[in-house]
Design a protein around this motif. Sequence first.
Motif, PDB file in Angstrom:
ATOM      1  N   SER A  49       5.529  -2.262   0.024  1.00 56.07           N
ATOM      2  CA  SER A  49       4.802  -3.123  -0.911  1.00 56.07           C
ATOM      3  C   SER A  49       3.747  -3.986  -0.225  1.00 56.07           C
ATOM      4  O   SER A  49       2.936  -4.607  -0.909  1.00 56.07           O
ATOM      5  CB  SER A  49       5.763  -4.011  -1.703  1.00 56.07           C
ATOM      6  N   THR A  50       3.758  -4.043   1.102  1.00 56.89           N
ATOM      7  CA  THR A  50       2.756  -4.824   1.829  1.00 56.89           C
ATOM      8  C   THR A  50       2.227  -4.004   3.001  1.00 56.89           C
ATOM      9  O   THR A  50       2.844  -3.013   3.411  1.00 56.89           O
ATOM     10  CB  THR A  50       3.344  -6.135   2.395  1.00 56.89           C
ATOM     11  N   VAL A  51       1.123  -4.442   3.566  1.00 55.26           N
ATOM     12  CA  VAL A  51       0.555  -3.769   4.729  1.00 55.26           C
ATOM     13  C   VAL A  51       1.556  -3.761   5.882  1.00 55.26           C
ATOM     14  O   VAL A  51       1.652  -2.785   6.623  1.00 55.26           O
ATOM     15  CB  VAL A  51      -0.782  -4.436   5.137  1.00 55.26           C
ATOM     16  N   ASP A  52       2.333  -4.823   6.026  1.00 56.48           N
ATOM     17  CA  ASP A  52       3.345  -4.876   7.083  1.00 56.48           C
ATOM     18  C   ASP A  52       4.399  -3.777   6.925  1.00 56.48           C
ATOM     19  O   ASP A  52       4.990  -3.325   7.914  1.00 56.48           O
ATOM     20  CB  ASP A  52       4.036  -6.246   7.106  1.00 56.48           C
ATOM     21  N   ASP A  53       4.638  -3.348   5.703  1.00 53.02           N
ATOM     22  CA  ASP A  53       5.623  -2.292   5.464  1.00 53.02           C
ATOM     23  C   ASP A  53       5.168  -0.946   6.033  1.00 53.02           C
ATOM     24  O   ASP A  53       6.000  -0.077   6.307  1.00 53.02           O
ATOM     25  CB  ASP A  53       5.923  -2.151   3.974  1.00 53.02           C
ATOM     26  N   ILE A  63       0.262   1.939  -0.323  1.00 49.77           N
ATOM     27  CA  ILE A  63      -0.208   0.552  -0.429  1.00 49.77           C
ATOM     28  C   ILE A  63      -1.621   0.510  -1.006  1.00 49.77           C
ATOM     29  O   ILE A  63      -1.915  -0.289  -1.904  1.00 49.77           O
ATOM     30  CB  ILE A  63      -0.165  -0.160   0.942  1.00 49.77           C
ATOM     31  N   GLU A  75       2.708  -0.169  -4.408  1.00 52.55           N
ATOM     32  CA  GLU A  75       4.080  -0.183  -3.904  1.00 52.55           C
ATOM     33  C   GLU A  75       4.733   1.171  -4.126  1.00 52.55           C
ATOM     34  O   GLU A  75       4.292   1.966  -4.952  1.00 52.55           O
ATOM     35  CB  GLU A  75       4.903  -1.287  -4.556  1.00 52.55           C
TER      36      GLU A  75
END
Length: 136
Positions: free
Chosen positions: A12-16, A53, A58
């Motif tokens: 759900s985020t760029v970090d994922d 993303i 997500e």
Amino acid sequence: MSHESAVKVALSTVDDIVGMRRSARDFAKRMGFGLADQTRLATAVSELARNVIQYAGEGQGEMNDLSTLARLVMRVQITDKGPGIEDIDQVMVEGYTSGNGLGAGLPGCLRLSDHFQIESEPGLGTCVVMEIHADR
């Protein structure tokens, strides 16, 4: 013969994207894949997660150990409920891009994997399944 337990990663985020890449590499390493196969897997998984993303916002990644006595087999499934892909044949053409990318994403994933399948329904989402194989 023991199999690694399935691993699921929320996207759900760029970090994922980084988390999915790390999880895939770690899973492959535990399974016994060599460094080259870990790297091609991590590269393809990063691209697939980035697509989720960028285009869907997500989704979810899941990794499974489908190994046999003779062969290591890691299956990765990436799913989203985004806008879907209108023309799969078009996005699989090297150089095609629907955004600001280089157009190497999905065709690159196809080249890096031993099995690659993509299904998408406009308005409902996309599911990509890929496998990396290696002899034991």
